[in-house]
Design a protein around this motif. Structure first.
Motif, PDB file in Angstrom:
ATOM      1  N   GLY A 112     -18.104 -12.206 -13.995  1.00  0.00           N
ATOM      2  CA  GLY A 112     -18.188 -12.727 -15.350  1.00  0.00           C
ATOM      3  C   GLY A 112     -17.574 -14.109 -15.407  1.00  0.00           C
ATOM      4  N   SER A 113     -17.896 -14.859 -16.435  1.00  0.00           N
ATOM      5  CA  SER A 113     -17.436 -16.247 -16.535  1.00  0.00           C
ATOM      6  C   SER A 113     -15.926 -16.355 -16.682  1.00  0.00           C
ATOM      7  CB  SER A 113     -18.134 -16.958 -17.701  1.00  0.00           C
ATOM      8  OG  SER A 113     -17.743 -16.371 -18.933  1.00  0.00           O
ATOM      9  N   HIS A 114     -15.257 -15.284 -17.104  1.00  0.00           N
ATOM     10  CA  HIS A 114     -13.802 -15.326 -17.288  1.00  0.00           C
ATOM     11  C   HIS A 114     -13.037 -14.750 -16.092  1.00  0.00           C
ATOM     12  CE1 HIS A 114     -14.803 -11.222 -18.161  1.00  0.00           C
ATOM     13  NE2 HIS A 114     -13.525 -10.887 -18.186  1.00  0.00           N
ATOM     14  N   ALA A 115     -13.744 -14.254 -15.075  1.00  0.00           N
ATOM     15  CA  ALA A 115     -13.085 -13.612 -13.932  1.00  0.00           C
ATOM     16  C   ALA A 115     -12.314 -14.632 -13.101  1.00  0.00           C
ATOM     17  CB  ALA A 115     -14.116 -12.897 -13.072  1.00  0.00           C
ATOM     18  N   GLN A 116     -11.020 -14.395 -12.951  1.00  0.00           N
ATOM     19  CA  GLN A 116     -10.184 -15.301 -12.181  1.00  0.00           C
ATOM     20  C   GLN A 116      -9.359 -14.579 -11.134  1.00  0.00           C
ATOM     21  OE1 GLN A 116      -7.881 -17.863 -14.693  1.00  0.00           O
ATOM     22  NE2 GLN A 116      -9.608 -18.305 -16.023  1.00  0.00           N
ATOM     23  N   THR A 117      -9.352 -13.265 -11.167  1.00  0.00           N
ATOM     24  CA  THR A 117      -8.564 -12.496 -10.215  1.00  0.00           C
ATOM     25  C   THR A 117      -9.344 -11.266  -9.786  1.00  0.00           C
ATOM     26  OG1 THR A 117      -6.532 -11.228  -9.892  1.00  0.00           O
ATOM     27  CG2 THR A 117      -7.391 -11.309 -12.131  1.00  0.00           C
ATOM     28  N   HIS A 153     -17.830 -15.908 -26.256  1.00  0.00           N
ATOM     29  CA  HIS A 153     -18.541 -17.158 -26.549  1.00  0.00           C
ATOM     30  C   HIS A 153     -20.050 -16.936 -26.583  1.00  0.00           C
ATOM     31  CE1 HIS A 153     -14.782 -19.283 -26.028  1.00  0.00           C
ATOM     32  NE2 HIS A 153     -14.668 -18.835 -24.783  1.00  0.00           N
ATOM     33  N   CYS A 154     -20.757 -17.902 -27.129  1.00  0.00           N
ATOM     34  CA  CYS A 154     -22.215 -17.869 -27.120  1.00  0.00           C
ATOM     35  C   CYS A 154     -22.717 -17.923 -25.673  1.00  0.00           C
ATOM     36  CB  CYS A 154     -22.779 -19.058 -27.905  1.00  0.00           C
ATOM     37  SG  CYS A 154     -22.351 -19.026 -29.660  1.00  0.00           S
ATOM     38  N   GLY A 155     -23.925 -17.450 -25.468  1.00  0.00           N
ATOM     39  CA  GLY A 155     -24.524 -17.510 -24.145  1.00  0.00           C
ATOM     40  C   GLY A 155     -23.972 -16.491 -23.172  1.00  0.00           C
ATOM     41  N   PHE A 156     -23.385 -15.388 -23.688  1.00  0.00           N
ATOM     42  CA  PHE A 156     -22.846 -14.316 -22.856  1.00  0.00           C
ATOM     43  C   PHE A 156     -21.752 -14.831 -21.919  1.00  0.00           C
ATOM     44  CE2 PHE A 156     -27.547 -13.495 -23.325  1.00  0.00           C
ATOM     45  CZ  PHE A 156     -27.416 -12.725 -24.461  1.00  0.00           C
ATOM     46  N   GLN A 157     -20.858 -15.656 -22.477  1.00  0.00           N
ATOM     47  CA  GLN A 157     -19.774 -16.266 -21.706  1.00  0.00           C
ATOM     48  C   GLN A 157     -18.423 -15.823 -22.258  1.00  0.00           C
ATOM     49  OE1 GLN A 157     -20.396 -18.431 -18.953  1.00  0.00           O
ATOM     50  NE2 GLN A 157     -22.422 -17.556 -19.332  1.00  0.00           N
ATOM     51  N   GLY A 158     -17.400 -15.952 -21.433  1.00  0.00           N
ATOM     52  CA  GLY A 158     -16.039 -15.644 -21.846  1.00  0.00           C
ATOM     53  C   GLY A 158     -15.688 -14.182 -21.659  1.00  0.00           C
ATOM     54  N   GLN A 159     -14.600 -13.773 -22.272  1.00  0.00           N
ATOM     55  CA  GLN A 159     -14.127 -12.388 -22.160  1.00  0.00           C
ATOM     56  C   GLN A 159     -15.231 -11.427 -22.572  1.00  0.00           C
ATOM     57  OE1 GLN A 159     -11.127 -11.087 -21.066  1.00  0.00           O
ATOM     58  NE2 GLN A 159     -12.022  -9.092 -21.409  1.00  0.00           N
ATOM     59  N   GLN A 160     -15.355 -10.322 -21.825  1.00  0.00           N
ATOM     60  CA  GLN A 160     -16.378  -9.308 -22.071  1.00  0.00           C
ATOM     61  C   GLN A 160     -15.763  -8.109 -22.787  1.00  0.00           C
ATOM     62  OE1 GLN A 160     -17.668  -8.221 -18.155  1.00  0.00           O
ATOM     63  NE2 GLN A 160     -18.481 -10.239 -17.692  1.00  0.00           N
ATOM     64  N   PRO A 167      -4.185  -0.119 -14.536  1.00  0.00           N
ATOM     65  CA  PRO A 167      -4.443   1.322 -14.719  1.00  0.00           C
ATOM     66  C   PRO A 167      -4.582   1.668 -16.200  1.00  0.00           C
ATOM     67  CG  PRO A 167      -2.679   0.979 -13.122  1.00  0.00           C
ATOM     68  CD  PRO A 167      -2.959  -0.365 -13.762  1.00  0.00           C
ATOM     69  N   GLY A 168      -5.289   2.751 -16.458  1.00  0.00           N
ATOM     70  CA  GLY A 168      -5.463   3.199 -17.838  1.00  0.00           C
ATOM     71  C   GLY A 168      -6.468   2.369 -18.610  1.00  0.00           C
ATOM     72  N   TYR A 169      -7.342   1.646 -17.898  1.00  0.00           N
ATOM     73  CA  TYR A 169      -8.411   0.856 -18.523  1.00  0.00           C
ATOM     74  C   TYR A 169      -7.861  -0.240 -19.430  1.00  0.00           C
ATOM     75  CZ  TYR A 169     -10.470   5.232 -16.974  1.00  0.00           C
ATOM     76  OH  TYR A 169     -10.806   6.323 -16.232  1.00  0.00           O
ATOM     77  N   ARG A 170      -6.807  -0.906 -18.975  1.00  0.00           N
ATOM     78  CA  ARG A 170      -6.190  -1.983 -19.736  1.00  0.00           C
ATOM     79  C   ARG A 170      -6.406  -3.318 -19.032  1.00  0.00           C
ATOM     80  NH1 ARG A 170      -1.083  -1.968 -19.363  1.00  0.00           N
ATOM     81  NH2 ARG A 170      -1.048  -0.612 -17.554  1.00  0.00           N
ATOM     82  N   GLY A 171      -6.200  -4.387 -19.755  1.00  0.00           N
ATOM     83  CA  GLY A 171      -6.342  -5.726 -19.193  1.00  0.00           C
ATOM     84  C   GLY A 171      -7.767  -6.241 -19.300  1.00  0.00           C
ATOM     85  N   PHE A 172      -8.053  -7.291 -18.557  1.00  0.00           N
ATOM     86  CA  PHE A 172      -9.403  -7.862 -18.568  1.00  0.00           C
ATOM     87  C   PHE A 172     -10.417  -6.810 -18.157  1.00  0.00           C
ATOM     88  CE2 PHE A 172      -7.164 -12.008 -17.883  1.00  0.00           C
ATOM     89  CZ  PHE A 172      -7.622 -12.627 -19.036  1.00  0.00           C
ATOM     90  N   GLN A 173     -11.592  -6.861 -18.782  1.00  0.00           N
ATOM     91  CA  GLN A 173     -12.693  -5.964 -18.443  1.00  0.00           C
ATOM     92  C   GLN A 173     -13.782  -6.751 -17.744  1.00  0.00           C
ATOM     93  OE1 GLN A 173     -14.228  -4.269 -22.044  1.00  0.00           O
ATOM     94  NE2 GLN A 173     -12.463  -2.942 -22.349  1.00  0.00           N
TER      95      GLN A 173
END
Length: 196
Positions: free
Chosen positions: A180-185, A59-66, A155-161
């Motif tokens: 980050g704005s998308h971090a939930q876990t 998203h705009c403003g450096f928000q959401g998934q990275q 593992p293996g650099y998968r999933g949310f970053q």
């Protein structure tokens, strides 16, 4: 002590297109882009990193998934989000990663929030924290001593970053919500240094 980074012009260059496979409207950036619509793009659909490392955002403003974008071509959205927990077909803001220093990166991770509990220090990539002996599937907090790191959910650099940088306020990430704005876990099972 945390290593502070300074941005210098000329170290970063990203070329973006509004269509996949480097087609359509094209624009070059050497600094932050807070909002692609402000530059006439509804979203970026392909990009080329010519120098430096960049952080892209849903998203705009450096928000959401990275998305961590290192030198090379990204002809379509799958190229930057293919291994993430969910597919993101857009990138609407991006910025240079000033602290990417692959050779001198140092990171401390803690089992609990506020730098409490079991801890470990890293200076190299780790494709599997469980294989390294980290007993939990979660991390509570991070202290980035130097460089920039990408933490991945699986593992293996998968999933949310989650991008962690030493020039973020003192390199301190005391709680999951600061990742980050998308971090939930707090689930982090692989960590690597950002390539410059």
């Amino acid at each position: 002590m945390t290593h502070r980074c300074k941005r210098s012009s000329g170290l970063w260059k990203i070329v973006v297109w509004d269509e996949p496979f480097f087609q359509g409207k094209k624009h070059e950036f050497t600094t932050d882009c807070y909002s692609t619509p402000e530059h006439g793009f509804s979203t970026v659909r392909s990009c080329r990193i010519e120098s430096g490392a960049w952080a892209g955002f849903e998203h705009c403003g450096f928000q959401g998934q990275q998305f961590v974008l290192e030198r090379g071509d990204y002809p379509c959205w799958e190229a930057w989000s293919g291994s993430n927990a969910y597919h993101v077909e857009r990138m609407c803001s991006f910025r240079p990663i000033a602290c990417a220093d692959h050779g001198r990166s140092r990171l401390m991770l803690f089992e609990q929030e506020n730098f409490q509990g079991k801890r470990a220090e890293m200076s190299d990539d780790c494709p599997s924290l469980p294989a390294l002996g980290w007993g939990s599937s979660t991390v509570g907090s991070f202290l980035v001593r130097s460089g920039a790191w990408v933490c991945s959910q699986f593992p293996g650099y998968r999933g949310f970053q989650y991008l962690l940088e030493s020039d973020s306020p003192a390199g301190e990430y005391k709680h999951v919500r600061e990742w980050g704005s998308h971090a939930q876990t707090g689930q982090v099972q692989s960590i690597r240094r950002v390539q410059q």
